[in-house]
Design a protein around this motif. Structure first.
Motif, mmCIF file in Angstrom:
data_model
loop_
_atom_site.group_PDB
_atom_site.id
_atom_site.type_symbol
_atom_site.label_atom_id
_atom_site.label_comp_id
_atom_site.label_asym_id
_atom_site.label_seq_id
_atom_site.Cartn_x
_atom_site.Cartn_y
_atom_site.Cartn_z
ATOM 1 N N ASP A 1 6.426 -6.903 -43.275
ATOM 2 C CA ASP A 1 7.600 -7.228 -44.102
ATOM 3 C C ASP A 1 7.153 -7.748 -45.468
ATOM 4 O O ASP A 1 6.056 -8.290 -45.596
ATOM 5 C CB ASP A 1 8.402 -8.313 -43.368
ATOM 6 C CG ASP A 1 9.846 -8.380 -43.824
ATOM 7 O OD1 ASP A 1 10.236 -7.625 -44.732
ATOM 8 O OD2 ASP A 1 10.592 -9.199 -43.251
ATOM 9 N N ASP A 2 8.019 -7.606 -46.452
ATOM 10 C CA ASP A 2 7.764 -8.147 -47.798
ATOM 11 C C ASP A 2 6.415 -7.692 -48.334
ATOM 12 O O ASP A 2 5.700 -8.463 -48.989
ATOM 13 C CB ASP A 2 7.810 -9.688 -47.791
ATOM 14 C CG ASP A 2 9.146 -10.202 -47.284
ATOM 15 O OD1 ASP A 2 10.131 -9.444 -47.321
ATOM 16 O OD2 ASP A 2 9.202 -11.368 -46.849
ATOM 17 N N GLU B 1 13.370 -2.098 -48.840
ATOM 18 C CA GLU B 1 14.496 -2.998 -48.555
ATOM 19 C C GLU B 1 15.192 -3.373 -49.860
ATOM 20 O O GLU B 1 14.619 -3.261 -50.941
ATOM 21 C CB GLU B 1 14.024 -4.258 -47.811
ATOM 22 C CG GLU B 1 13.199 -5.202 -48.654
ATOM 23 C CD GLU B 1 12.824 -6.506 -47.925
ATOM 24 O OE1 GLU B 1 13.143 -6.671 -46.743
ATOM 25 O OE2 GLU B 1 12.206 -7.348 -48.576
HETATM 26 CA CA CA Z 1 11.782 -8.337 -46.229
#
Ligand code: CA
Ligand code: C2E
Ligand code: CA
Ligand code: CA
Length: 278
Positions: free
Chosen positions: A179-180, A236
């Motif tokens: 993520d990220d 995202e």
């Molecule tokens: Ca994220």
């Protein structure tokens, strides 16, 4: 209590930072909240950039506080992480998500995947593998339909345990997403060391996409990196058609964001899917 135009949520967060008495009070309320069923999961659709199909959902937790209302996770996840409450809360989140997977699969959407955020402390907790495997068996959900989203900060915790655990999950067929991606320091180093399936391009890169050419080059580099390492890639925070169009040109396979939908309350998900057109 003083009167002010600021929302109670502002007080809530400031209290939390400033006073340790309130800190313990909130911690107590969190635990009580779990017992009283005040937590709830929202689901944000993940869409194929190629054919517009729904491929899965990211589960996002909210706290439905009786006085304050819906409390966003940024307010209580850091606190839960520091007190250890994230462990029981995280177990509840995993169970709810897997229950939802069973429901989706029973309704004819056998390929649907749910991504669950796992915080660093939760990831290294000894019970996590058992909780996940047990719940998958209990609800008869195939492990490859569950995706765990971890952040780069997990890599900085206990490296050996993290690798061991990633290998275990990967052997079971559970998917791992970083993520990220791109916001930490060691991103490139651990990609060669850790068995991961997907990288998730951080919202900040997407936000800057239409504002300068540099971020387009950065996103392209991430997408190419993923391709070269045989990883799938998801963006995202996609809010505009323009962002999506650039992402498509750069070869991005999947995306999520307000362009498609905000996170949806669990009980509204079927209705949303029935009316979804893209
Ligand atoms: Ca994220
Ligand atoms: P995240 O994992 O990076 O989640 C993405 C956040 O961006 C979500 O905020 C989502 O609602 C929001 N978002 C999605 N699309 C858009 C968009 O197009 N534009 C904008 N501006 N925002 C968008 P949310 O739900 O408030 O969650 C915030 C963070 O809290 C998450 O960031 C994650 O780190 C954490 N979190 C949320 N749910 C959980 C959970 O179940 N467990 C754990 N450990 N952490 C969670
Ligand atoms: Ca996430
Ligand atoms: Ca983020």
């Amino acid at each position: 209590k003083m009167k002010s135009s600021r929302s109670s949520l502002t007080y809530f967060t400031e209290d939390m930072k400033e006073s340790s008495r309130d800190f313990f009070e909130i911690e107590m309320n969190l635990r009580k909240g779990l017992e009283l069923n005040q937590f709830t999961l929202y689901y944000q659709p993940q869409i194929s950039a190629v054919n517009g199909q729904i491929e899965g959902f990211e589960a996002l937790v909210r706290w439905n506080h009786p006085e304050i209302g819906l409390v966003p996770p940024n307010v209580f996840i850091p606190l839960a992480e520091s007190t250890g409450f994230i462990v029981p809360l995280g177990e509840w989140i995993i169970k709810e998500s897997i229950k939802k997977l069973q429901e989706l699969h029973h309704n004819g959407m056998e390929e649907m995947i749910i991504s669950v955020n796992i915080s660093p402390r939760q990831f290294i907790h000894e019970n996590l593998p058992h909780v996940i495997e047990h719940t998958l068996e209990q609800y008869e959900v195939s492990p490859d339909k569950l995706c765990l989203e971890i952040t780069e900060s997990v890599a900085m915790e206990e490296n050996k345990l993290v690798i061991e655990r990633l290998n275990l999950f990967s052997e079971k067929g559970i998917q791992i997403s970083v993520d990220d991606f791109g916001t930490g320091f060691s991103a490139f180093v651990y990609l060669q060391e850790y068995p991961v399936n997907e990288i998730k391009i951080d919202r900040e890169f997407i936000r800057l996409l239409t504002q300068n050419k540099k971020s387009e080059a950065l996103v392209k580099t991430i997408i190419d990196l993923a391709e070269n390492l045989d990883l799938s890639v998801i963006a995202e925070g996609v809010e505009t058609k323009e962002q999506l169009s650039i992402l498509r040109d750069l070869g991005c396979q999947r995306f999520q964001g307000y362009l498609i939908s905000k996170p949806i309350p669990s009980e509204e998900l079927n209705m949303w899917m029935n009316s979804f057109e893209f």
